[in-house]
Design a protein around this motif. Structure first.
Motif, PDB file in Angstrom:
ATOM      1  N   THR A 264       0.850  -1.192   0.000  1.00  0.00           N
ATOM      2  CA  THR A 264       0.000   0.000   0.000  1.00  0.00           C
ATOM      3  C   THR A 264       0.885   1.241   0.000  1.00  0.00           C
ATOM      4  O   THR A 264       2.021   1.202   0.498  1.00  0.00           O
ATOM      5  N   PRO A 265       0.392   2.373  -0.540  1.00  0.00           N
ATOM      6  CA  PRO A 265       1.219   3.582  -0.568  1.00  0.00           C
ATOM      7  C   PRO A 265       1.352   4.201   0.817  1.00  0.00           C
ATOM      8  O   PRO A 265       0.384   4.275   1.578  1.00  0.00           O
ATOM      9  N   ALA A 266       2.559   4.637   1.144  1.00  0.00           N
ATOM     10  CA  ALA A 266       2.817   5.323   2.413  1.00  0.00           C
ATOM     11  C   ALA A 266       2.856   6.833   2.198  1.00  0.00           C
ATOM     12  O   ALA A 266       2.214   7.585   2.922  1.00  0.00           O
ATOM     13  N   PHE A 267       3.613   7.269   1.192  1.00  0.00           N
ATOM     14  CA  PHE A 267       3.651   8.690   0.867  1.00  0.00           C
ATOM     15  C   PHE A 267       4.119   8.862  -0.565  1.00  0.00           C
ATOM     16  O   PHE A 267       4.671   7.934  -1.181  1.00  0.00           O
ATOM     17  N   VAL A 268       3.888  10.065  -1.093  1.00  0.00           N
ATOM     18  CA  VAL A 268       4.306  10.417  -2.452  1.00  0.00           C
ATOM     19  C   VAL A 268       5.163  11.658  -2.379  1.00  0.00           C
ATOM     20  O   VAL A 268       4.820  12.629  -1.690  1.00  0.00           O
ATOM     21  N   SER A 269       6.283  11.641  -3.091  1.00  0.00           N
ATOM     22  CA  SER A 269       7.114  12.838  -3.213  1.00  0.00           C
ATOM     23  C   SER A 269       6.886  13.463  -4.580  1.00  0.00           C
ATOM     24  O   SER A 269       6.785  12.765  -5.591  1.00  0.00           O
ATOM     25  N   PHE A 270       6.792  14.790  -4.601  1.00  0.00           N
ATOM     26  CA  PHE A 270       6.596  15.510  -5.854  1.00  0.00           C
ATOM     27  C   PHE A 270       7.951  15.809  -6.507  1.00  0.00           C
ATOM     28  O   PHE A 270       8.995  15.755  -5.835  1.00  0.00           O
ATOM     29  N   PRO A 271       7.958  16.120  -7.793  1.00  0.00           N
ATOM     30  CA  PRO A 271       9.217  16.447  -8.465  1.00  0.00           C
ATOM     31  C   PRO A 271       9.929  17.614  -7.781  1.00  0.00           C
ATOM     32  O   PRO A 271       9.302  18.600  -7.380  1.00  0.00           O
ATOM     33  N   GLY A 272      11.248  17.467  -7.643  1.00  0.00           N
ATOM     34  CA  GLY A 272      12.064  18.542  -7.081  1.00  0.00           C
ATOM     35  C   GLY A 272      12.335  18.435  -5.600  1.00  0.00           C
ATOM     36  O   GLY A 272      13.144  19.195  -5.067  1.00  0.00           O
ATOM     37  N   THR A 273      11.681  17.494  -4.903  1.00  0.00           N
ATOM     38  CA  THR A 273      11.885  17.397  -3.459  1.00  0.00           C
ATOM     39  C   THR A 273      13.171  16.666  -3.095  1.00  0.00           C
ATOM     40  O   THR A 273      13.593  16.694  -1.937  1.00  0.00           O
ATOM     41  N   GLY A 274      13.786  15.981  -4.062  1.00  0.00           N
ATOM     42  CA  GLY A 274      14.998  15.236  -3.776  1.00  0.00           C
ATOM     43  C   GLY A 274      14.768  13.751  -3.616  1.00  0.00           C
ATOM     44  O   GLY A 274      15.716  12.965  -3.655  1.00  0.00           O
TER      45      GLY A 274
END
Length: 386
Positions: A264-274
């Motif tokens: 299951t998904p825990a979190f999503v990072s957006f472009p540019g966050t590293g």
């Protein structure tokens, strides 16, 4: 053990303990409430209660939740989207720019099904956050983390050297002996040794995991350069997609779920966050057991097209880091383990405090070595005579 060897181990124990003790006391005192951070947050209202979910309810559209969060903080860009495994709430981290550091982020917490914004203070405010920063980096970022990590390493050396000295010292005494009828210093020395050996395994584990946790920043950067750099090279020369040109996050998460059906998904990072480069959503999947929920599997989704790009494996050093973080605060076994962690933390504070007392009543090095050599012989009390 030869006298010279014994003296060397004694000096190692004395100086490694002396250098790190005050910092370890600070870490133990600040770490105690952090063990119960979740429980304290619930009691103080810092973590809002989300209304129960109806049996036929469907999760809200993730893109709509992100837009709601951005409306709360005009001018910000989205950074992270995450789920609460124990509640129907979700969170969105936003900031003025994609590389906004955590102390400057804004957080919106919402009901994951109704989309309602739940009232809650910012995670980077309040007493608990103050204690967290004091515990992790003393408010100076990476240099502070690395300094505290070096103190944790010294603590581990002090534990090992103390164990080496414990054998000769206790060879003629029963375990748990507290000789309170002689000198006060001798009673404190016995207390220091008894509590030290009782907490030895826990203190060593917590010290080593604490040292590993201070390397989180460099290890994450190494992983980003090693694995994400490979995918970033395919997009060389292309600008980072703007907010207006991002593919549907809801669809990207659905793609990640299909790619990792047992997670299951825990979190999503957006472009540019590293965490996922400049051109991808990073959907970090995890399991549902106390162990696997801490082990993430990243799924990279092209942020412009919404297509699956890769499912890179985390390197061993990142797995070690992810496993050490909850172990450091006793987050694997629920409340029973947290209570045990708290009790051992209190005992460790007593070990450190008794060590400071012994330092102030130290006498000469030769007297202390004789004390270790002759301890346990009838009628001998070097602690009283030195």
């Amino acid at each position: 053990m030869q006298r010279d060897t014994l003296k060397t181990w004694f000096l190692v124990h004395k100086w490694t303990s002396l250098v790190c003790t005050l910092f370890l006391l600070m870490l133990c005192v600040t770490g105690l409430p952090l063990v119960f951070w979740e429980e304290i947050s619930h009691l103080t209202g810092a973590e809002p209660e989300a209304a129960p979910v109806a049996a036929d309810a469907r999760p809200a559209d993730i893109d709509e939740l992100v837009r709601t969060a951005l409306a709360e903080y005009p001018g910000d860009v989205p950074l992270f989207f995450g789920w609460d495994d124990h509640s129907p709430s979700v969170y969105v981290n936003t900031g003025a720019r994609p590389d906004t550091p955590p102390p400057e982020m804004h957080t919106a917490i919402m009901h994951g099904y109704t989309g309602e914004v739940l009232p809650a203070p910012q995670f980077n405010e309040g007493v608990m956050y103050f204690l967290y920063r004091l515990h992790t980096d003393v408010f100076v970022g990476l240099p502070g983390m690395l300094f505290l990590g070096s103190m944790a390493v010294l603590f581990a050396v002090a534990i090992v050297s103390g164990l080496v000295l414990y054998g000769p010292f206790m060879r003629k005494l029963r375990f748990g002996t507290l000789r309170t009828g002689r000198s006060r210093r001798l009673a404190w020395l016995d207390l220091h040794n008894v509590l030290g050996i009782v907490t030895l395994g826990w203190a060593f584990v917590v010290g080593i995991t604490g040292a590993i946790n201070t390397l989180a920043g460099p290890l994450e950067q190494a992983w980003q350069a090693e694995q994400l750099g490979e995918f970033a090279s395919r997009y060389e020369g292309r600008p980072r997609p703007s907010q207006l040109h991002l593919a549907s996050l809801d669809a990207a998460v659905a793609t990640a779920r299909a790619a990792e059906p047992g997670m299951t998904p825990a979190f999503v990072s957006f472009p540019g966050t590293g965490y996922s480069g400049d051109h991808h959503y990073g959907v970090f999947m995890h399991g549902d057991t106390p162990l696997t929920e801490r082990l993430y599997r990243p799924v990279l989704i092209d942020a412009r097209t919404g297509e699956l790009t890769a499912q890179p494996q985390l390197p061993t050093y990142m797995t070690v880091l992810l496993m050490s973080q909850p172990l450091h605060f006793g987050n694997y076994g629920g409340m029973p383990l947290k209570v045990l962690w708290a009790l051992l933390d209190l005992l460790t504070i007593m070990v450190l405090a008794s060590g400071l007392y012994l330092w102030f009543k130290r006498g000469s090095t030769e007297a202390r070595v004789r004390e270790i050599e002759r301890m346990g012989e009838p009628g001998i009390d070097e602690g009283a005579r030195a």
